[in-house]
Scaffold this active site. Sequence first.
Site, short mmCIF file in Angstrom:
data_model
loop_
_atom_site.label_atom_id
_atom_site.label_comp_id
_atom_site.label_asym_id
_atom_site.label_seq_id
_atom_site.Cartn_x
_atom_site.Cartn_y
_atom_site.Cartn_z
N TYR A 198 0.86 -1.19 0.00
CA TYR A 198 0.00 0.00 0.00
C TYR A 198 0.89 1.23 0.00
O TYR A 198 2.05 1.19 0.40
CB TYR A 198 -0.92 0.01 1.23
CG TYR A 198 -0.15 0.18 2.52
CD1 TYR A 198 0.52 -0.89 3.10
CD2 TYR A 198 -0.01 1.44 3.13
CE1 TYR A 198 1.26 -0.73 4.26
CE2 TYR A 198 0.73 1.61 4.28
CZ TYR A 198 1.36 0.53 4.84
OH TYR A 198 2.12 0.68 5.98
N TYR A 226 9.73 -1.50 3.34
CA TYR A 226 9.18 -0.21 3.77
C TYR A 226 9.91 0.92 3.07
O TYR A 226 11.14 0.89 2.96
CB TYR A 226 9.35 -0.07 5.28
CG TYR A 226 8.61 1.09 5.91
CD1 TYR A 226 7.28 0.95 6.28
CD2 TYR A 226 9.24 2.31 6.14
CE1 TYR A 226 6.59 2.01 6.88
CE2 TYR A 226 8.56 3.37 6.73
CZ TYR A 226 7.23 3.21 7.10
OH TYR A 226 6.55 4.25 7.69
N PHE A 291 3.36 9.51 5.03
CA PHE A 291 3.78 8.87 3.77
C PHE A 291 4.35 7.52 4.15
O PHE A 291 5.26 7.44 4.97
CB PHE A 291 4.89 9.68 3.09
CG PHE A 291 5.49 9.02 1.87
CD1 PHE A 291 5.15 9.44 0.59
CD2 PHE A 291 6.39 7.96 2.00
CE1 PHE A 291 5.70 8.82 -0.54
CE2 PHE A 291 6.94 7.33 0.88
CZ PHE A 291 6.59 7.77 -0.39
N GLU A 292 3.82 6.46 3.56
CA GLU A 292 4.56 5.20 3.62
C GLU A 292 4.17 4.33 2.44
O GLU A 292 3.02 4.36 1.98
CB GLU A 292 4.43 4.43 4.95
CG GLU A 292 3.15 4.47 5.70
CD GLU A 292 3.20 3.74 7.08
OE1 GLU A 292 2.23 3.05 7.38
OE2 GLU A 292 4.20 3.84 7.83
N ILE A 293 5.16 3.64 1.91
CA ILE A 293 4.91 2.63 0.88
C ILE A 293 5.46 1.36 1.48
O ILE A 293 6.65 1.29 1.80
CB ILE A 293 5.64 2.98 -0.44
CG1 ILE A 293 5.11 4.31 -1.01
CG2 ILE A 293 5.46 1.83 -1.45
CD1 ILE A 293 5.81 4.76 -2.29
#
Length: 394
Positions: A198, A226, A291-293
């Site tokens: 996500y 991450y 913000f994180e992917i």
Amino acid sequence: MAIARPVRALGLAAIVMWCFFLWNMFSPSAPIRKPNDFNGVFERDPNLDPTGEPEGVLVRTSEDYAPGMKASARINATLLALVRNEELEGMLSAMDDLERTWNHKFNYPWTFFNEVPFTEEFKKKTQAKTKAECRYELIPRAHWDMPSWINKDLYEESAKVLLKNDVQYADKLSYHQMCRWNSGMFYKHPAIADMQYYWRVEPNVHFFCDVDYDVFRYMQDNNKTYGFTINLYDSPATVPTLWPETLKFIAEHPEYVHENNAMDWLTDKVRRPEHNRKAGGYSTCHFWSNFEIADLKFWRSKAYEDYFNHLDRAGGFFYERWGDAPVHSVALGLFEDASRIHWFRDIGYQHIPFFNCPNSKKCKGCVTGKLTDGESFLYKEDCRPNWFKYVGMN
Ligand SMILES: Nc1nc2c(ncn2[C@@H]2O[C@H](COP(=O)(O)OP(=O)(O)OP(=O)(O)O)[C@@H](O)[C@H]2O)c(=O)[nH]1
Ligand SMILES: *[C@@H]1O[C@H](CO)[C@@H](O)[C@H](O)[C@H]1NC(C)=O
Ligand SMILES: *[C@@H]1O[C@H](CO)[C@@H](O)[C@H](O)[C@H]1NC(C)=O
Ligand SMILES: [Mg+2]
């Protein structure tokens, strides 16, 4: 997360030094500096090209990402936003930026979460911003409500004390619920059970740079868990017992601590000894999680689940104001291989008051290398130098 209120401004000399550091960090012709030239700042790798795409990017054609097509290239991933109906305008603005710079090329679905139903207006206007599918999901009460073991009176008393210590939003129950949901609940929602990755998006954030590769595929192809853009210090008053509780947990579960962990980043006390002391041995450094992917597998692992349950029982999501950013970051720093954590230096990003602004022709609308457009004392909130010093640039 919200940042602490100003304590006091730094001297001019320190500000100038930080500006100089940032200039050096992002400037294309930056000289190579030895460690410790600037207060423990990393050595710049001359081979790194902040203007290019990261290594390991597989180029695919737009055919692979046609809207509505379950293309073989597209992996199970979603853009993910927890948002209120009242934040519609801010959400549309964030969507505009991310669709323009990235998602119109890839058409990953958007998943919106809320603890009350989304309005028809919210659904209509957000869907109109993208060719990709939008999903609107209700959070189950069991994921949102204050858990039964939290003492409401104690919560209210604690909130008063936290407010006295300048902890913003301490008396806002929904803020505590939001932090807890982002820490230990979002990845359990059945709507994303099939998702592997996500990208978290908040209303009113900005994206400045064209990104021409599939970041989810980058994560997968490079075995990354991450990705972050901004790395900051937190207000110690929000997390006085997070680290002590964490130490209890790892004493019970030493097997969860990865041999290539980021413990030094989590426990540094050279740069801000007072932060470390007030947070019981934790530097307070964290990835700024608005913000994180990330790979959902990490949050769904036994190590993280056990850790979250330990913290949840300890009560600090309510009696203190533990944020999902320090909780995520401490878990990643301890249980994950640090080489699987990636700095997306090429994704220009802003959540007030901080930026990640790369040196690249692909970026418009932000100032290269500038950390903040807020007060200059905010420069000392940057913890990236410690990340680079202890872990490196990958
Ligand atoms: N549905 C819903 N979303 C929420 C609630 N509280 C916060 N959010 C969302 O959770 C995210 C974080 O909340 P913010 O209020 O922005 O918290 P923050 O970023 O620490 O604070 P700011 O610095 O004021 O932006 C945002 O995407 C909000 O839209 C809530 O009670 N309900
Ligand atoms: C995505 O998830 C679905 C459902 O779990 C699965 O059948 C499919 O193989 C997955 N696709 C990819 C590319 O992993
Ligand atoms: C991914 O990284 C983990 C942890 O370092 C390692 O155990 C695993 O073998 C790696 N997988 C691949 C495909 O490289
Ligand atoms: Mg916010």
